[in-house]
Design a protein around this motif. Structure first.
Motif, PDB file in Angstrom:
ATOM      1  N   GLU A 146      -2.281 116.330 -35.386  1.00  0.00           N
ATOM      2  CA  GLU A 146      -1.075 116.198 -34.538  1.00  0.00           C
ATOM      3  C   GLU A 146      -0.661 117.558 -33.976  1.00  0.00           C
ATOM      4  OE1 GLU A 146       0.643 112.314 -36.959  1.00  0.00           O
ATOM      5  OE2 GLU A 146       1.574 114.278 -37.283  1.00  0.00           O
ATOM      6  N   ALA A 147      -0.974 118.616 -34.736  1.00  0.00           N
ATOM      7  CA  ALA A 147      -0.646 119.969 -34.267  1.00  0.00           C
ATOM      8  C   ALA A 147      -1.760 120.560 -33.407  1.00  0.00           C
ATOM      9  CB  ALA A 147      -0.369 120.867 -35.472  1.00  0.00           C
ATOM     10  N   GLY A 148      -2.827 119.777 -33.159  1.00  0.00           N
ATOM     11  CA  GLY A 148      -3.905 120.254 -32.285  1.00  0.00           C
ATOM     12  C   GLY A 148      -4.975 121.037 -33.015  1.00  0.00           C
ATOM     13  N   LEU A 149      -5.191 120.730 -34.284  1.00  0.00           N
ATOM     14  CA  LEU A 149      -6.209 121.437 -35.067  1.00  0.00           C
ATOM     15  C   LEU A 149      -7.041 120.418 -35.844  1.00  0.00           C
ATOM     16  CD1 LEU A 149      -7.297 124.172 -36.232  1.00  0.00           C
ATOM     17  CD2 LEU A 149      -5.573 123.925 -38.044  1.00  0.00           C
ATOM     18  N   LEU A 150      -8.370 120.465 -35.681  1.00  0.00           N
ATOM     19  CA  LEU A 150      -9.249 119.557 -36.414  1.00  0.00           C
ATOM     20  C   LEU A 150      -9.788 120.259 -37.654  1.00  0.00           C
ATOM     21  CD1 LEU A 150     -11.304 117.881 -33.523  1.00  0.00           C
ATOM     22  CD2 LEU A 150      -9.079 117.218 -34.471  1.00  0.00           C
ATOM     23  N   LEU A 151      -9.640 119.603 -38.798  1.00  0.00           N
ATOM     24  CA  LEU A 151     -10.172 120.111 -40.065  1.00  0.00           C
ATOM     25  C   LEU A 151     -10.382 118.912 -40.963  1.00  0.00           C
ATOM     26  CD1 LEU A 151      -7.411 119.681 -41.765  1.00  0.00           C
ATOM     27  CD2 LEU A 151      -6.889 121.992 -41.111  1.00  0.00           C
ATOM     28  N   SER A 152     -10.760 119.138 -42.219  1.00  0.00           N
ATOM     29  CA  SER A 152     -10.840 118.006 -43.143  1.00  0.00           C
ATOM     30  C   SER A 152     -10.287 118.411 -44.495  1.00  0.00           C
ATOM     31  CB  SER A 152     -12.275 117.494 -43.284  1.00  0.00           C
ATOM     32  OG  SER A 152     -13.002 118.334 -44.138  1.00  0.00           O
ATOM     33  N   VAL A 153     -10.076 117.409 -45.326  1.00  0.00           N
ATOM     34  CA  VAL A 153      -9.671 117.648 -46.714  1.00  0.00           C
ATOM     35  C   VAL A 153     -10.762 117.048 -47.583  1.00  0.00           C
ATOM     36  CG1 VAL A 153      -8.009 117.040 -48.513  1.00  0.00           C
ATOM     37  CG2 VAL A 153      -7.209 117.675 -46.216  1.00  0.00           C
ATOM     38  N   THR A 154     -11.264 117.832 -48.511  1.00  0.00           N
ATOM     39  CA  THR A 154     -12.337 117.340 -49.356  1.00  0.00           C
ATOM     40  C   THR A 154     -11.958 117.510 -50.826  1.00  0.00           C
ATOM     41  OG1 THR A 154     -14.739 117.387 -49.664  1.00  0.00           O
ATOM     42  CG2 THR A 154     -13.672 119.509 -49.367  1.00  0.00           C
ATOM     43  N   ALA A 155     -12.606 116.753 -51.687  1.00  0.00           N
ATOM     44  CA  ALA A 155     -12.301 116.792 -53.127  1.00  0.00           C
ATOM     45  C   ALA A 155     -10.787 116.625 -53.355  1.00  0.00           C
ATOM     46  CB  ALA A 155     -12.820 118.073 -53.763  1.00  0.00           C
ATOM     47  N   ASP A 156     -10.143 115.860 -52.500  1.00  0.00           N
ATOM     48  CA  ASP A 156      -8.715 115.490 -52.587  1.00  0.00           C
ATOM     49  C   ASP A 156      -7.730 116.630 -52.344  1.00  0.00           C
ATOM     50  OD1 ASP A 156      -9.206 112.845 -53.108  1.00  0.00           O
ATOM     51  OD2 ASP A 156      -9.217 113.112 -55.299  1.00  0.00           O
ATOM     52  N   THR A 157      -8.065 117.837 -52.823  1.00  0.00           N
ATOM     53  CA  THR A 157      -7.065 118.907 -52.821  1.00  0.00           C
ATOM     54  C   THR A 157      -7.484 120.140 -52.023  1.00  0.00           C
ATOM     55  OG1 THR A 157      -8.032 119.774 -54.853  1.00  0.00           O
ATOM     56  CG2 THR A 157      -6.156 118.264 -55.109  1.00  0.00           C
ATOM     57  N   VAL A 158      -8.629 120.072 -51.349  1.00  0.00           N
ATOM     58  CA  VAL A 158      -9.150 121.285 -50.692  1.00  0.00           C
ATOM     59  C   VAL A 158      -9.208 121.091 -49.171  1.00  0.00           C
ATOM     60  CG1 VAL A 158     -11.057 122.936 -50.574  1.00  0.00           C
ATOM     61  CG2 VAL A 158     -10.512 121.813 -52.756  1.00  0.00           C
ATOM     62  N   ILE A 159      -8.444 121.909 -48.461  1.00  0.00           N
ATOM     63  CA  ILE A 159      -8.507 121.897 -46.995  1.00  0.00           C
ATOM     64  C   ILE A 159      -9.783 122.639 -46.607  1.00  0.00           C
ATOM     65  CG2 ILE A 159      -7.382 122.675 -44.874  1.00  0.00           C
ATOM     66  CD1 ILE A 159      -4.735 122.691 -46.591  1.00  0.00           C
ATOM     67  N   ARG A 160     -10.623 121.957 -45.810  1.00  0.00           N
ATOM     68  CA  ARG A 160     -11.940 122.537 -45.498  1.00  0.00           C
ATOM     69  C   ARG A 160     -12.019 122.956 -44.034  1.00  0.00           C
ATOM     70  NH1 ARG A 160     -17.330 119.047 -46.246  1.00  0.00           N
ATOM     71  NH2 ARG A 160     -15.889 117.458 -45.513  1.00  0.00           N
ATOM     72  N   LEU A 161     -12.447 124.189 -43.817  1.00  0.00           N
ATOM     73  CA  LEU A 161     -12.660 124.710 -42.470  1.00  0.00           C
ATOM     74  C   LEU A 161     -14.151 125.065 -42.331  1.00  0.00           C
ATOM     75  CD1 LEU A 161      -9.573 127.116 -42.438  1.00  0.00           C
ATOM     76  CD2 LEU A 161      -9.682 124.822 -41.451  1.00  0.00           C
ATOM     77  N   VAL A 162     -14.849 124.365 -41.460  1.00  0.00           N
ATOM     78  CA  VAL A 162     -16.273 124.645 -41.200  1.00  0.00           C
ATOM     79  C   VAL A 162     -16.486 124.610 -39.681  1.00  0.00           C
ATOM     80  CG1 VAL A 162     -17.380 124.015 -43.380  1.00  0.00           C
ATOM     81  CG2 VAL A 162     -16.701 122.195 -41.836  1.00  0.00           C
ATOM     82  N   PRO A 163     -15.877 125.558 -38.974  1.00  0.00           N
ATOM     83  CA  PRO A 163     -15.887 125.505 -37.502  1.00  0.00           C
ATOM     84  C   PRO A 163     -17.249 125.882 -36.924  1.00  0.00           C
ATOM     85  CG  PRO A 163     -14.872 127.535 -38.249  1.00  0.00           C
ATOM     86  CD  PRO A 163     -15.167 126.727 -39.486  1.00  0.00           C
ATOM     87  N   PRO A 164     -17.418 125.703 -35.614  1.00  0.00           N
ATOM     88  CA  PRO A 164     -18.627 126.196 -34.953  1.00  0.00           C
ATOM     89  C   PRO A 164     -18.800 127.697 -35.233  1.00  0.00           C
ATOM     90  CG  PRO A 164     -17.306 124.878 -33.436  1.00  0.00           C
ATOM     91  CD  PRO A 164     -16.483 125.055 -34.675  1.00  0.00           C
ATOM     92  N   LEU A 165     -20.035 128.156 -35.237  1.00  0.00           N
ATOM     93  CA  LEU A 165     -20.293 129.569 -35.570  1.00  0.00           C
ATOM     94  C   LEU A 165     -19.928 130.508 -34.417  1.00  0.00           C
ATOM     95  CD1 LEU A 165     -23.661 129.245 -37.537  1.00  0.00           C
ATOM     96  CD2 LEU A 165     -21.311 128.854 -38.300  1.00  0.00           C
ATOM     97  N   ILE A 166     -19.490 129.942 -33.293  1.00  0.00           N
ATOM     98  CA  ILE A 166     -19.019 130.749 -32.163  1.00  0.00           C
ATOM     99  C   ILE A 166     -17.524 131.051 -32.294  1.00  0.00           C
ATOM    100  CG2 ILE A 166     -20.731 129.900 -30.509  1.00  0.00           C
ATOM    101  CD1 ILE A 166     -18.410 128.000 -29.499  1.00  0.00           C
ATOM    102  N   PHE A 167     -16.893 130.613 -33.370  1.00  0.00           N
ATOM    103  CA  PHE A 167     -15.454 130.829 -33.575  1.00  0.00           C
ATOM    104  C   PHE A 167     -15.128 132.306 -33.384  1.00  0.00           C
ATOM    105  CE2 PHE A 167     -11.743 128.987 -36.136  1.00  0.00           C
ATOM    106  CZ  PHE A 167     -11.625 127.865 -35.340  1.00  0.00           C
ATOM    107  N   THR A 168     -14.006 132.590 -32.714  1.00  0.00           N
ATOM    108  CA  THR A 168     -13.608 133.981 -32.473  1.00  0.00           C
ATOM    109  C   THR A 168     -12.432 134.351 -33.387  1.00  0.00           C
ATOM    110  OG1 THR A 168     -11.980 133.321 -30.818  1.00  0.00           O
ATOM    111  CG2 THR A 168     -14.232 133.759 -30.020  1.00  0.00           C
ATOM    112  N   THR A 169     -12.090 135.635 -33.408  1.00  0.00           N
ATOM    113  CA  THR A 169     -10.921 136.029 -34.209  1.00  0.00           C
ATOM    114  C   THR A 169      -9.650 135.411 -33.610  1.00  0.00           C
ATOM    115  OG1 THR A 169     -10.839 138.097 -32.979  1.00  0.00           O
ATOM    116  CG2 THR A 169     -11.896 138.172 -35.138  1.00  0.00           C
ATOM    117  N   ALA A 170      -9.635 135.224 -32.292  1.00  0.00           N
ATOM    118  CA  ALA A 170      -8.466 134.559 -31.678  1.00  0.00           C
ATOM    119  C   ALA A 170      -8.380 133.103 -32.149  1.00  0.00           C
ATOM    120  CB  ALA A 170      -8.563 134.621 -30.149  1.00  0.00           C
ATOM    121  N   ASP A 171      -9.533 132.440 -32.255  1.00  0.00           N
ATOM    122  CA  ASP A 171      -9.545 131.070 -32.802  1.00  0.00           C
ATOM    123  C   ASP A 171      -9.042 131.088 -34.250  1.00  0.00           C
ATOM    124  OD1 ASP A 171     -10.698 130.029 -30.458  1.00  0.00           O
ATOM    125  OD2 ASP A 171     -12.739 130.298 -31.215  1.00  0.00           O
TER     126      ASP A 171
END
Ligand SMILES: Cc1ncc(COP(=O)(O)O)c(C=O)c1O
Length: 398
Positions: A353-378
């Motif tokens: 809803e805030a415009g950010l795609l991510l997932s939650v895994t193992a119930d309690t862990v927010i997971r970030l696995v973005p494209p490898l082109i991610f920048t510091t601004a991203d």
């Protein structure tokens, strides 16, 4: 979450968010209503090059215009090209191609069993880890250490012995008590299990034990491989060599392709007729993977995963490490987990809803696995969107 009525003819196996994505560019995607998202999930560690990378798109289009699929009845020169590239980067000797991660792991399990049978063991066993995830076929879900994905599917496939992750002594105990063990199988960084890196000394100990016992060391790099941790393969941080390695996810940057790589001990276990896959190694998938590896190199994405990953972890720690209810912030390269003290699946919806795609895994862990082109601004934008959500969530009553 209930299945939205928008897909009544599709079997209800996923809890889906109530929107559809229509197109993407780089690390951004847009939904059918025109809303923009920063993609910190990358199709679950798949979209290595982001979305619509022009060189990859052109290569796929070119290949589709020549040959999409033939059959493994014939030679497929692009298989040799990709296999040679993977061998050079891993130090392993040969590849078998398939289309998904579970297929690569099925092939690994079959190799381990045949390796055992070739030694005269009729009931070979494979050591696997708690919290492991190796796929959802019967054999790979049996190898996985997650009771939720096993529930309802008994009888499970036998022949797996489970040990705690990162615990060398437990493996040594099994070596003393189980005489039919032929292999150890684990993820160098557990993904679905909550972004849990194996310690380098643990991987080195496992290498020693496998050598002493004549076992195969089989690493599942389906999620952590292909430059995600800042090296081609996660195990390369430890300096060891596996005997068997499975790959998929990021290998084709979105085109389904998996691979099983083998070193000298496992190379001759399979012969003609022992294994196969109709789609495995088709020219379209091979071309996508060859192009993906080339682009990772020419665009310096391995180094980018390392530096932007470290930057993102540091920024998350600055914003969140001191917050009550944040248990840990960890990971390697662009494979990052933020563990909270209680189940936090709702963060996935709120982040979208805030415009950010991510997932939650193992119930309690927010997971970030973005494209490898991610920048510091991203990375800055990710933290700016995520940190307030996490703080608000943790401030709510449990
Ligand atoms: C480490 C690991 N192994 C295997 C798999 C299964 O891959 P697939 O979904 O392509 O079958 C996954 C998928 O998440 C994974 O993370």
């Amino acid at each position: 979450m209930t299945q939205p009525a928008a897909m009544p003819h599709v079997m209800n196996t996923y809890g889906r968010l109530p929107f559809a994505l229509s197109h993407g560019r780089g690390s951004r995607v847009w939904d059918t209503e025109g809303r923009e998202y920063l993609d910190a999930l990358g199709g679950i560690a798949v979209n290595t090059l982001g979305h619509a990378h022009p060189v990859l798109v052109a290569a796929i289009a070119d290949q589709a215009g020549k040959l999409i699929h033939t059959s493994n009845y014939y030679q497929v020169p692009l298989q040799e090209t990709l296999a040679a590239m993977l061998c050079e980067r891993s130090g392993l000797d040969a590849a078998f191609f398939c289309s998904t991660g579970l297929e690569a792991n099925e092939a690994a399990i079959k190799i381990a069993r045949k390796f055992g049978h070739d030694k005269g063991l009729e009931r070979p066993e494979i050591i696997v880890c708690e919290r492991a995830f190796h796929g959802r076929s019967l054999a790979t879900l049996s190898a996985s250490g997650n009771p939720k994905i096993q529930a309802g599917f008994a009888p499970l496939v036998e022949g797996f012995v489970r040990v705690p992750f990162n615990d060398t002594a437990a493996v040594r105990d099994i070596a003393r008590t189980h005489k039919n063990v032929v292999a150890v199988m684990l993820e160098p960084v557990q993904g679905e299990g909550g972004i849990n890196p194996a310690r380098n000394d643990y991987l080195r100990d496992l290498r020693v034990i496998c050598d002493e016992q004549g076992w195969l060391l089989m690493l599942d790099e389906v999620q952590c491989g292909i430059a995600r941790t800042g090296k081609w393969f996660g195990y390369q941080w430890s300096g060891i060599q596996p005997d068997v390695m499975s790959l998929a996810k990021g290998l084709g940057a979105g085109v389904p392709v998996g691979a099983l790589m083998v070193g000298p001990r496992a190379k001759d276990v399979f012969g003609p007729g022992n294994h196969g896959s109709t789609f495995g190694g088709n020219p379209l998938a091979m071309r996508a993977a060859v192009e993906t590896l080339r682009l990772i190199e020419s665009e310096g994405l391995m180094r980018n995963a390392d530096t932007v990953g470290a930057y993102l972890r540091a920024a998350l720690k600055r914003e969140l490490a001191h917050v009550d209810g944040v248990v840990d912030i960890r990971g390697e390269g662009l494979m990052i987990g933020v563990e909270l003290g209680r189940p936090c699946g709702v963060i996935l919806t709120r982040a979208a809803e805030a415009g950010l795609l991510l997932s939650v895994t193992a119930d309690t862990v927010i997971r970030l696995v973005p494209p490898l082109i991610f920048t510091t601004a991203d990375a800055d934008e990710t933290v700016a969107k995520l940190a307030p959500l996490v703080k608000a969530f943790l401030a709510e009553q449990a």
